[in-house]
Design a protein around this motif. Structure first.
Motif, PDB file in Angstrom:
ATOM      1  N   UNK A  97       0.825  -1.213   0.000  1.00  0.00           N
ATOM      2  CA  UNK A  97       0.000   0.000   0.000  1.00  0.00           C
ATOM      3  C   UNK A  97       0.857   1.260   0.000  1.00  0.00           C
ATOM      4  N   UNK A  98       0.357   2.295  -0.651  1.00  0.00           N
ATOM      5  CA  UNK A  98       1.019   3.599  -0.606  1.00  0.00           C
ATOM      6  C   UNK A  98       0.735   4.288   0.731  1.00  0.00           C
ATOM      7  N   UNK A  99      -0.485   4.104   1.233  1.00  0.00           N
ATOM      8  CA  UNK A  99      -0.923   4.742   2.472  1.00  0.00           C
ATOM      9  C   UNK A  99      -1.491   3.683   3.408  1.00  0.00           C
ATOM     10  N   UNK A 100      -1.198   3.826   4.689  1.00  0.00           N
ATOM     11  CA  UNK A 100      -1.763   2.953   5.710  1.00  0.00           C
ATOM     12  C   UNK A 100      -2.558   3.797   6.705  1.00  0.00           C
ATOM     13  N   UNK A 101      -3.782   3.360   6.991  1.00  0.00           N
ATOM     14  CA  UNK A 101      -4.570   3.911   8.089  1.00  0.00           C
ATOM     15  C   UNK A 101      -4.467   2.928   9.249  1.00  0.00           C
ATOM     16  N   UNK A 102      -4.325   3.430  10.473  1.00  0.00           N
ATOM     17  CA  UNK A 102      -4.293   2.510  11.617  1.00  0.00           C
ATOM     18  C   UNK A 102      -4.911   3.165  12.847  1.00  0.00           C
ATOM     19  N   UNK A 103      -4.976   2.407  13.936  1.00  0.00           N
ATOM     20  CA  UNK A 103      -5.674   2.829  15.143  1.00  0.00           C
ATOM     21  C   UNK A 103      -5.162   4.146  15.710  1.00  0.00           C
ATOM     22  N   UNK A 104      -5.982   4.735  16.569  1.00  0.00           N
ATOM     23  CA  UNK A 104      -5.631   5.981  17.251  1.00  0.00           C
ATOM     24  C   UNK A 104      -4.393   5.783  18.113  1.00  0.00           C
ATOM     25  N   UNK A 105      -3.607   6.849  18.228  1.00  0.00           N
ATOM     26  CA  UNK A 105      -2.366   6.760  18.994  1.00  0.00           C
ATOM     27  C   UNK A 105      -2.628   6.539  20.476  1.00  0.00           C
ATOM     28  N   UNK A 106      -3.812   6.914  20.947  1.00  0.00           N
ATOM     29  CA  UNK A 106      -4.198   6.714  22.347  1.00  0.00           C
ATOM     30  C   UNK A 106      -5.712   6.554  22.384  1.00  0.00           C
ATOM     31  N   UNK A 107      -6.195   5.632  23.205  1.00  0.00           N
ATOM     32  CA  UNK A 107      -7.637   5.430  23.241  1.00  0.00           C
ATOM     33  C   UNK A 107      -8.058   4.659  24.479  1.00  0.00           C
ATOM     34  N   UNK A 108      -9.368   4.585  24.682  1.00  0.00           N
ATOM     35  CA  UNK A 108      -9.926   3.889  25.840  1.00  0.00           C
ATOM     36  C   UNK A 108      -9.558   2.403  25.836  1.00  0.00           C
ATOM     37  N   UNK A 109      -9.703   1.738  24.698  1.00  0.00           N
ATOM     38  CA  UNK A 109      -9.411   0.302  24.610  1.00  0.00           C
ATOM     39  C   UNK A 109      -7.906   0.108  24.464  1.00  0.00           C
ATOM     40  N   UNK A 110      -7.325  -0.741  25.299  1.00  0.00           N
ATOM     41  CA  UNK A 110      -5.868  -0.908  25.292  1.00  0.00           C
ATOM     42  C   UNK A 110      -5.352  -1.447  23.960  1.00  0.00           C
ATOM     43  N   UNK A 111      -6.174  -2.196  23.227  1.00  0.00           N
ATOM     44  CA  UNK A 111      -5.736  -2.731  21.937  1.00  0.00           C
ATOM     45  C   UNK A 111      -5.526  -1.643  20.892  1.00  0.00           C
ATOM     46  N   UNK A 112      -6.216  -0.517  21.050  1.00  0.00           N
ATOM     47  CA  UNK A 112      -6.109   0.520  20.036  1.00  0.00           C
ATOM     48  C   UNK A 112      -4.736   1.174  20.049  1.00  0.00           C
ATOM     49  N   UNK A 113      -4.262   1.573  21.218  1.00  0.00           N
ATOM     50  CA  UNK A 113      -2.920   2.135  21.311  1.00  0.00           C
ATOM     51  C   UNK A 113      -1.846   1.131  20.937  1.00  0.00           C
ATOM     52  N   UNK A 114      -2.031  -0.127  21.383  1.00  0.00           N
ATOM     53  CA  UNK A 114      -1.067  -1.180  21.030  1.00  0.00           C
ATOM     54  C   UNK A 114      -1.051  -1.425  19.533  1.00  0.00           C
ATOM     55  N   UNK A 115      -2.239  -1.483  18.948  1.00  0.00           N
ATOM     56  CA  UNK A 115      -2.338  -1.719  17.510  1.00  0.00           C
ATOM     57  C   UNK A 115      -1.725  -0.593  16.715  1.00  0.00           C
TER      58      UNK A 115
END
Length: 238
Positions: A97-115
């Motif tokens: 891919x030319x561009x990647x979208x991914x999870x928020x840098x910080x969030x309520x769910x611990x998986x989001x920041x880890x992801x």
């Protein structure tokens, strides 16, 4: 298949809730877009991994993405380690891919920041040719996406870039509502969760409408970036 955009989420529905309208717009513009889910969302209070898979398949159809894959990492317990990074690198090198979208840098769910950090690290490492990976028995070439954008989720984060998604909110909401097990249903007998509330359902519209208001459009989705946004001409910002 080479992708223009690969949108990655820790759980099925992360992508749709956060950047579904941007994806729908780019698909309509002829871009090739794919989705990668890191986990099956098997720890979710409502539904099941099987139901989430069926819902994710339908959501992908609605958005018109070219491919959707799931790494099957452990929901709630995956780590940003070598093994997980290599799995993400395999997918990055597979679809380039030319561009990647991914999870928020910080969030309520611990998986989001880890992801978020896992994907960001993997995007860098994927460009190192001395990291060897293969898929279907064939060696893969190094590949590094040009840009990594982090979408915004539960926590209000000031965006670095906003995308005008006027005309694509209906498609976004349709893809979100494909996850019938997860969101507001007044007749549901399942336990209530933060995202199953009527307020959360409404927020999918009013947050995007408010961002649109701030840039003078009907609706917008926001992202944070890992480097300065750049334009070819100052008039590109109009």
């Amino acid at each position: 298949m080479k992708l223009d955009i690969l949108a990655i989420g820790a759980h099925p529905d992360d992508v749709e809730m956060s950047c579904g309208a941007t994806i729908a717009k780019e698909v309509a513009n002829g871009k090739m877009v794919g989705i990668l889910d890191l986990t099956q969302g098997e720890l979710g209070t409502r539904g099941s991994a099987k139901i989430r898979h069926e819902e994710a398949t339908e959501a992908a159809r609605i958005l018109g993405v070219g491919v959707r894959e799931n790494l099957g990492l452990a929901d709630g317990f995956f780590e940003n380690n070598k093994a997980s990074q290599l799995q993400v690198i395999q997918i990055l090198r597979k679809y380039r891919p030319e561009i990647v979208f991914c999870n928020a840098i910080d969030d309520r769910h611990i998986d989001h920041g880890k992801g978020s950090k896992l994907v960001s690290d993997a995007c860098f490492l994927s460009g190192l040719r001395r990291i060897e990976t293969e898929i279907d028995g064939k060696a893969q070439n190094a590949w590094r996406p040009k840009l990594v954008y982090h979408y915004i989720q539960w926590i209000e984060i000031e965006p670095d870039v906003v995308v005008d998604v006027s005309g694509f909110m209906e498609k976004k909401l349709e893809s979100v509502f494909a996850y019938k097990s997860q969101f507001y249903d007044k007749n549901s007998k399942e336990p209530e969760t933060p995202i199953s509330s009527k307020n959360t359902l409404d927020s999918l519209s009013y947050r995007n409408k408010n961002l649109g208001r701030l840039i003078g459009t009907d609706a917008a989705e926001g992202f944070t970036t890992e480097r300065y946004p750049a334009v070819d001409s100052i008039f590109d910002l109009i």
